[in-house]
Design an enzyme around this catalytic site. Structure first.
Site, PDB file in Angstrom:
ATOM      1  N   GLY A 169     -35.267  44.828  -8.601  1.00  0.00           N
ATOM      2  CA  GLY A 169     -36.640  44.353  -8.725  1.00  0.00           C
ATOM      3  C   GLY A 169     -37.397  45.215  -9.704  1.00  0.00           C
ATOM      4  N   GLY A 170     -38.717  45.251  -9.518  1.00  0.00           N
ATOM      5  CA  GLY A 170     -39.562  46.024 -10.428  1.00  0.00           C
ATOM      6  C   GLY A 170     -39.233  47.506 -10.397  1.00  0.00           C
ATOM      7  N   GLY A 404     -29.946  50.099 -48.512  1.00  0.00           N
ATOM      8  CA  GLY A 404     -31.053  50.477 -47.637  1.00  0.00           C
ATOM      9  C   GLY A 404     -30.627  51.503 -46.608  1.00  0.00           C
ATOM     10  N   ALA A 405     -29.353  51.446 -46.223  1.00  0.00           N
ATOM     11  CA  ALA A 405     -28.874  52.381 -45.216  1.00  0.00           C
ATOM     12  C   ALA A 405     -28.920  53.821 -45.740  1.00  0.00           C
ATOM     13  CB  ALA A 405     -27.464  52.012 -44.781  1.00  0.00           C
TER      14      ALA A 405
HETATM   15  C1  HXC Z   1     -37.490  47.957   4.089  1.00  0.00           C
HETATM   16  C2  HXC Z   1     -35.223  48.076   3.823  1.00  0.00           C
HETATM   17  C3  HXC Z   1     -35.347  47.586   2.511  1.00  0.00           C
HETATM   18  C4  HXC Z   1     -36.643  47.295   2.023  1.00  0.00           C
HETATM   19  C5  HXC Z   1     -33.269  47.923   2.915  1.00  0.00           C
HETATM   20  N1  HXC Z   1     -33.928  48.262   4.027  1.00  0.00           N
HETATM   21  N2  HXC Z   1     -34.114  47.502   1.965  1.00  0.00           N
HETATM   22  N3  HXC Z   1     -36.291  48.267   4.596  1.00  0.00           N
HETATM   23  N4  HXC Z   1     -37.674  47.498   2.841  1.00  0.00           N
HETATM   24  N5  HXC Z   1     -36.824  46.851   0.785  1.00  0.00           N
HETATM   25  C6  HXC Z   1     -33.351  48.781   5.257  1.00  0.00           C
HETATM   26  C7  HXC Z   1     -32.548  47.770   6.046  1.00  0.00           C
HETATM   27  O1  HXC Z   1     -33.383  47.055   6.889  1.00  0.00           O
HETATM   28  C8  HXC Z   1     -31.567  48.660   6.794  1.00  0.00           C
HETATM   29  O2  HXC Z   1     -32.245  49.211   7.896  1.00  0.00           O
HETATM   30  C9  HXC Z   1     -31.322  49.797   5.837  1.00  0.00           C
HETATM   31  O3  HXC Z   1     -32.411  49.788   4.920  1.00  0.00           O
HETATM   32  C10 HXC Z   1     -30.044  49.632   5.062  1.00  0.00           C
HETATM   33  O4  HXC Z   1     -29.998  48.322   4.520  1.00  0.00           O
HETATM   34  P1  HXC Z   1     -28.712  47.400   4.616  1.00  0.00           P
HETATM   35  O5  HXC Z   1     -29.116  46.055   4.196  1.00  0.00           O
HETATM   36  O6  HXC Z   1     -28.091  47.542   5.961  1.00  0.00           O
HETATM   37  O7  HXC Z   1     -27.757  48.113   3.558  1.00  0.00           O
HETATM   38  P2  HXC Z   1     -26.788  47.454   2.509  1.00  0.00           P
HETATM   39  O8  HXC Z   1     -25.941  46.420   3.183  1.00  0.00           O
HETATM   40  O9  HXC Z   1     -26.106  48.595   1.841  1.00  0.00           O
HETATM   41  O10 HXC Z   1     -27.713  46.694   1.468  1.00  0.00           O
HETATM   42  C11 HXC Z   1     -28.622  47.419   0.687  1.00  0.00           C
HETATM   43  C12 HXC Z   1     -29.559  46.458  -0.057  1.00  0.00           C
HETATM   44  C13 HXC Z   1     -30.211  45.467   0.935  1.00  0.00           C
HETATM   45  C14 HXC Z   1     -28.716  45.656  -1.074  1.00  0.00           C
HETATM   46  C15 HXC Z   1     -30.556  47.290  -0.809  1.00  0.00           C
HETATM   47  O11 HXC Z   1     -30.759  46.239   2.004  1.00  0.00           O
HETATM   48  C16 HXC Z   1     -31.297  44.682   0.314  1.00  0.00           C
HETATM   49  O12 HXC Z   1     -31.037  43.675  -0.361  1.00  0.00           O
HETATM   50  N6  HXC Z   1     -32.559  45.076   0.574  1.00  0.00           N
HETATM   51  C17 HXC Z   1     -33.702  44.360   0.097  1.00  0.00           C
HETATM   52  C18 HXC Z   1     -33.840  44.557  -1.369  1.00  0.00           C
HETATM   53  C19 HXC Z   1     -35.084  43.888  -1.892  1.00  0.00           C
HETATM   54  O13 HXC Z   1     -35.160  42.668  -2.001  1.00  0.00           O
HETATM   55  N7  HXC Z   1     -36.126  44.745  -2.119  1.00  0.00           N
HETATM   56  C20 HXC Z   1     -37.356  44.289  -2.624  1.00  0.00           C
HETATM   57  C21 HXC Z   1     -37.114  44.122  -4.128  1.00  0.00           C
HETATM   58  S1  HXC Z   1     -38.557  43.697  -4.964  1.00  0.00           S
HETATM   59  P3  HXC Z   1     -31.484  49.673   9.231  1.00  0.00           P
HETATM   60  O14 HXC Z   1     -32.564  50.052  10.169  1.00  0.00           O
HETATM   61  O15 HXC Z   1     -30.658  48.527   9.683  1.00  0.00           O
HETATM   62  O16 HXC Z   1     -30.636  50.858   8.824  1.00  0.00           O
HETATM   63  C22 HXC Z   1     -39.143  45.127  -5.379  1.00  0.00           C
HETATM   64  C23 HXC Z   1     -40.426  44.998  -6.079  1.00  0.00           C
HETATM   65  C24 HXC Z   1     -40.767  46.266  -6.750  1.00  0.00           C
HETATM   66  O17 HXC Z   1     -38.624  46.137  -5.213  1.00  0.00           O
HETATM   67  C25 HXC Z   1     -41.929  45.930  -7.590  1.00  0.00           C
HETATM   68  C26 HXC Z   1     -42.339  47.017  -8.454  1.00  0.00           C
HETATM   69  C27 HXC Z   1     -43.326  46.510  -9.431  1.00  0.00           C
END
Ligand code: HXC
Length: 510
Positions: A169-170, A404-405
């Site tokens: 993501g961001g 040019g290079a």
């Molecule tokens: C809160 C989160 C989290 C999140 C993971 N966890 N991502 N908690 N916010 N964004 C937590 C899970 O609930 C889990 O908690 C623990 O972290 C581990 O995650 P798992 O899914 O069990 O691990 P894994 O299978 O290794 O997968 C990792 C992952 C997946 C690929 C990162 O967790 C995932 O897809 N997370 C969401 C990613 C996402 O969409 N983020 C937002 C992106 S947008 P427990 O308690 O079970 O251990 C963004 C915008 C930024 O970031 C903008 C900036 C401008």
């Protein structure tokens, strides 16, 4: 009293546990180290001083008030690398997946502010699920606060990102604005939208590794500057890189002890350039034979291999090297190589690192894909970067410097301080064949005449002396004495002062 002291130790121990043993074990099972183990490896032993160990989030949605682990998913502080101070943050995947909350962001911002104020690099170890979903816009705001600091710190203190897990993501935009990005093979990835979204929107099926793994970003996209086998190797390489860099833009890079005579003669360089002007040779041989102890720290070694960028030391002092590589695409400049080298030159200039350029370039790569891709603008980036750079610039033309290079590659006309050429240099508008075909079109088909014209052209231009007569080349040097000549040139430039006219900022073609 003892009780209170014990309580502190107890609280510390609890904070060090992050998300608990089960999640630590899961992290290890993936071949990844924990946030704290990484910090320990990155910094000199025992040098880490932590900030904000007890900071906890303030979220009350989704029953988050019942889970408030100390530290909130990121370990921050400062320490030293070979005795020199750096600030560091290390995201803890065992706590809410290392996701970024408002307070997590505030911890990062605190050390970034201190780094800029105190003039020391920022190293970010990224391992995070992105924005903390439970916090919504507060977390997005936190990211933007970090972004703004990345921008303000750019060119003030070196910023290094290591991607050691997910970065999606961001969230990718903070590393993207830092100076160097390292990735760990097979366990890290970066993308704006993940494989599932890609599938929905474009119907492409791709794995996370293919979409944004270390190989993708070091070979295809050039988002990352280096890919390493595991956490340990990546962190060791960060330590090595930091050793080449100044702590900030007001300081010179460190001077390291050296055991290699600056006037070392390297006879083998006299035969580096092959007899046949179209045969390739390995420019890295020249770089390693010129630098102290043969040490070369290459940046982006897997991308645009027709140009080489990296750091060497001369008399213990850091020098940035840019060199055409005749082994790949005959060393042509193209879109990718221009972008790669331009960014490197600008980094060096921002941090007062002198630039050494080795030239063997037959020109810009022709073709529709280059023109449609905007080679004019991308090539101009490198031209612009060299022309605006005020650091000491020493250039050595080993063989071709065409068209040019020739101008672009740190020529005299772009304020090159020392422009040397080997006797094998050919400085001309183009190679003999192309020139003769244009100048003597009516003789095409008459092989004898064309051979005569070619010979004539080569005699006139396939040498460095026309340019030397005009003073565009300061001296034609023996290849075997390159290290000595270049080292002396940089030594003479240590007090160079050159400033550009005042402006708010330039408008480099982006
Ligand atoms: C809160 C989160 C989290 C999140 C993971 N966890 N991502 N908690 N916010 N964004 C937590 C899970 O609930 C889990 O908690 C623990 O972290 C581990 O995650 P798992 O899914 O069990 O691990 P894994 O299978 O290794 O997968 C990792 C992952 C997946 C690929 C990162 O967790 C995932 O897809 N997370 C969401 C990613 C996402 O969409 N983020 C937002 C992106 S947008 P427990 O308690 O079970 O251990 C963004 C915008 C930024 O970031 C903008 C900036 C401008």
């Amino acid at each position: 009293m003892t009780n209170i002291l014990e309580q502190l130790e107890h609280r510390r121990e609890e904070a060090r546990q992050g998300g608990g043993q089960k999640r630590i074990d899961a992290q290890h099972a993936k071949g990844k180290l924990t946030a704290r183990e990484r910090v320990e490896l990155l910094l000199d032993e025992g040098s880490f001083e932590e900030f904000d160990m007890f900071v906890a989030h303030r979220c009350t949605d989704f029953e988050m008030e019942n889970q408030r682990p100390a530290g909130d998913g990121v370990v921050t502080g400062w320490g030293t690398i070979n005795g020199r101070i750096v600030y560091v943050f290390s995201q803890d995947f065992t706590v809410f997946g290392g996701s970024l909350s408002e307070t997590h962001a505030q911890k990062i911002c605190k050390i970034m502010d201190m780094a800029v104020q105190n003039g020391a690099p920022v190293i970010g170890l990224n391992d995070s699920g992105g924005a903390r979903i439970q916090e919504g816009v507060a977390s997005l705001a936190g990211y933007a606060e970090v972004f703004q600091r990345n921008i303000m710190a750019s060119g003030v203190v070196p910023q290094i990102s290591v991607i050691m897990g997910p970065c999606a993501g961001g969230a990718v935009y903070s590393p993207a604005m830092t100076d160097f990005i390292f990735m760990v093979k097979e366990s890290s990835y970066m993308f704006v939208t993940g494989p599932d979204v890609v599938k929905t929107v474009t119907n492409e099926q791709v794995t996370a590794e293919e979409l944004g793994g270390a190989s993708t970003h070091t070979k295809k996209s050039s988002v990352a500057d280096g890919a390493f086998e595991n956490d340990v190797e990546a962190l060791t390489e960060v330590r090595r890189l930091v050793d080449y860099l100044p702590l900030n833009n007001r300081e010179k890079p460190p001077v390291r002890p050296f055991f290699d005579a600056p006037d070392r003669v390297e006879k083998s360089l006299d035969t580096l350039v092959p007899q046949n002007a179209n045969s390739p040779y390995d420019m890295k041989e020249l770089i390693t034979k010129v630098g102290d102890e043969g040490d070369f720290y290459e940046i982006q070694q897997d991308f645009a291999k027709n140009i080489i960028t990296g750091f060497i030391r001369l008399e213990g002092q850091t020098v940035g090297v840019v060199a055409n590589q005749p082994m790949v695409l005959a060393g042509c400049l193209d879109i990718d190589s221009s972008r790669k080298a331009a960014r490197f030159v600008r980094f060096c200039d921002a941090f007062e690192i002198p630039i050494l350029t080795f030239v063997d370039v037959p020109g810009f790569l022709p073709g529709t894909s280059q023109e449609y891709g905007g080679v004019i603008k991308h090539g101009a980036k490198l031209l612009f970067a060299y022309g605006e750079a005020t650091v000491p610039k020493v250039t050595v033309i080993t063989r071709k410097a065409y068209g040019g290079a020739y101008d672009v590659m740190a020529s005299k006309h772009l304020r090159g301080d020392f422009n040397y050429a080997w006797p094998t240099a050919e400085i001309a508008v183009m190679g003999a064949k192309g020139a003769v075909e244009i100048l003597h079109r009516s003789d095409l088909g008459n092989d004898a005449k064309i051979a005569d014209h070619t010979k004539d052209y080569e005699t006139r231009f396939a040498n460095p002396f026309v340019a030397a007569e005009k003073g565009f080349i300061d001296e034609v040097i023996q290849p075997h004495s390159t290290r000595k000549r270049v080292a002396r040139a940089f030594a003479s430039l240590r007090n160079k002062k050159l400033t550009n006219p005042w402006k708010k900022h330039d408008n480099i073609p982006l």
